[in-house]
Design an enzyme around this catalytic site. Structure first.
Site, PDB file in Angstrom:
ATOM      1  N   ASN A 246     -24.870 145.768 -47.218  1.00  0.00           N
ATOM      2  CA  ASN A 246     -25.423 146.915 -47.809  1.00  0.00           C
ATOM      3  C   ASN A 246     -24.553 147.488 -48.368  1.00  0.00           C
ATOM      4  O   ASN A 246     -24.770 148.814 -49.218  1.00  0.00           O
ATOM      5  CB  ASN A 246     -25.634 148.418 -46.811  1.00  0.00           C
ATOM      6  CG  ASN A 246     -27.293 147.439 -45.525  1.00  0.00           C
ATOM      7  OD1 ASN A 246     -28.216 148.908 -45.719  1.00  0.00           O
ATOM      8  ND2 ASN A 246     -27.192 146.690 -45.625  1.00  0.00           N
ATOM      9  N   PHE A 247     -23.081 147.061 -48.772  1.00  0.00           N
ATOM     10  CA  PHE A 247     -22.629 147.459 -49.509  1.00  0.00           C
ATOM     11  C   PHE A 247     -22.026 149.037 -50.574  1.00  0.00           C
ATOM     12  O   PHE A 247     -22.020 149.666 -51.414  1.00  0.00           O
ATOM     13  CB  PHE A 247     -22.647 147.552 -51.387  1.00  0.00           C
ATOM     14  CG  PHE A 247     -22.904 145.961 -51.324  1.00  0.00           C
ATOM     15  CD1 PHE A 247     -22.474 144.587 -51.038  1.00  0.00           C
ATOM     16  CD2 PHE A 247     -24.436 145.528 -51.675  1.00  0.00           C
ATOM     17  CE1 PHE A 247     -22.825 143.368 -50.554  1.00  0.00           C
ATOM     18  CE2 PHE A 247     -25.067 143.924 -51.713  1.00  0.00           C
ATOM     19  CZ  PHE A 247     -23.964 143.552 -51.175  1.00  0.00           C
ATOM     20  N   CYS A 248     -22.060 150.190 -49.484  1.00  0.00           N
ATOM     21  CA  CYS A 248     -22.155 151.495 -49.146  1.00  0.00           C
ATOM     22  C   CYS A 248     -23.006 151.955 -50.246  1.00  0.00           C
ATOM     23  O   CYS A 248     -22.135 153.356 -50.175  1.00  0.00           O
ATOM     24  CB  CYS A 248     -20.354 151.871 -49.748  1.00  0.00           C
ATOM     25  SG  CYS A 248     -18.953 150.894 -49.007  1.00  0.00           S
ATOM     26  N   ALA A 249     -24.326 151.367 -49.898  1.00  0.00           N
ATOM     27  CA  ALA A 249     -25.145 152.510 -50.653  1.00  0.00           C
ATOM     28  C   ALA A 249     -26.459 151.748 -49.268  1.00  0.00           C
ATOM     29  O   ALA A 249     -27.412 151.265 -49.584  1.00  0.00           O
ATOM     30  CB  ALA A 249     -25.587 151.579 -51.544  1.00  0.00           C
ATOM     31  N   GLN A 250     -26.641 152.539 -47.955  1.00  0.00           N
ATOM     32  CA  GLN A 250     -27.861 152.149 -47.577  1.00  0.00           C
ATOM     33  C   GLN A 250     -28.672 152.377 -48.102  1.00  0.00           C
ATOM     34  O   GLN A 250     -30.091 152.696 -47.630  1.00  0.00           O
ATOM     35  CB  GLN A 250     -26.505 152.797 -46.167  1.00  0.00           C
ATOM     36  CG  GLN A 250     -25.463 151.796 -45.167  1.00  0.00           C
ATOM     37  CD  GLN A 250     -24.823 152.498 -45.635  1.00  0.00           C
ATOM     38  OE1 GLN A 250     -24.313 152.614 -46.758  1.00  0.00           O
ATOM     39  NE2 GLN A 250     -23.578 151.487 -44.628  1.00  0.00           N
TER      40      GLN A 250
END
Length: 169
Positions: free
Chosen positions: A64-68
């Site tokens: 999620n690349f720290c963008a949940q």
């Protein structure tokens, strides 16, 4: 300029791969960096990246690349899936996510060709390994593949091995 040439090359080829969905701009790339988030229809993002790594030697990220919250919106995650997500790790491969290829000044078209050719093999189920989810880590692993770390690392506290030289005749 180099990064944009690679980006245009990669995206133009990825758009031709069946079942690949690219997230973000694919036409006007003037303000885009060399990062391409994508999914493959019918495959877990973590399985795609594991196969790329194990069989292609290609390192890409997934999750999620720290963008949940934004990822949930992009991937149309239902409220039921969101409840599961809150109870799990954000990098759990059974949860929605994406793969992300990144490149920069040190990459060239040959690097991208290797990535895109391997991605094509994955899409067409032409990879050779068998993969399963590890019961403890929750990550995909190649079945029957074990790394003997003792070959590469000394046990903690061991003295370094003596360097041996060979006579050249």
């Amino acid at each position: 300029e180099h990064e944009h040439q690679l980006l245009e090359y990669a995206i133009s080829r990825m758009k031709k791969l069946p079942g690949v969905r690219i997230f973000g701009p694919t036409e006007d790339l003037a303000n885009k960096v060399g990062v391409i988030p994508f999914t493959v229809d019918g495959m877990d993002h973590a399985l795609v990246t594991t196969i790329l790594s194990m069989e292609g030697g290609i390192g890409v990220r997934n999750g999620n690349f720290c963008a949940q919250p934004y990822m949930r919106k992009l991937l149309n995650v239902s409220p039921e899936e969101e409840k599961i997500k809150r109870a799990s790790r954000c990098d759990n491969p059974i949860l929605p996510g994406m793969a992300r290829a990144s490149f920069g000044c040190y990459n060239n078209e040959e690097d991208l060709d290797m990535f895109l050719d391997m991605l094509g093999r994955i899409i067409h189920k032409q990879y050779s390994g068998r993969y399963s989810i590890h019961p403890v880590t929750g990550l995909y692993v190649a079945e029957g593949y074990n790394i003997d770390a003792r070959k590469y690392f000394l046990p903690f506290g061991s003295p370094e091995p003596a360097v041996q030289s060979e006579a050249v005749s």
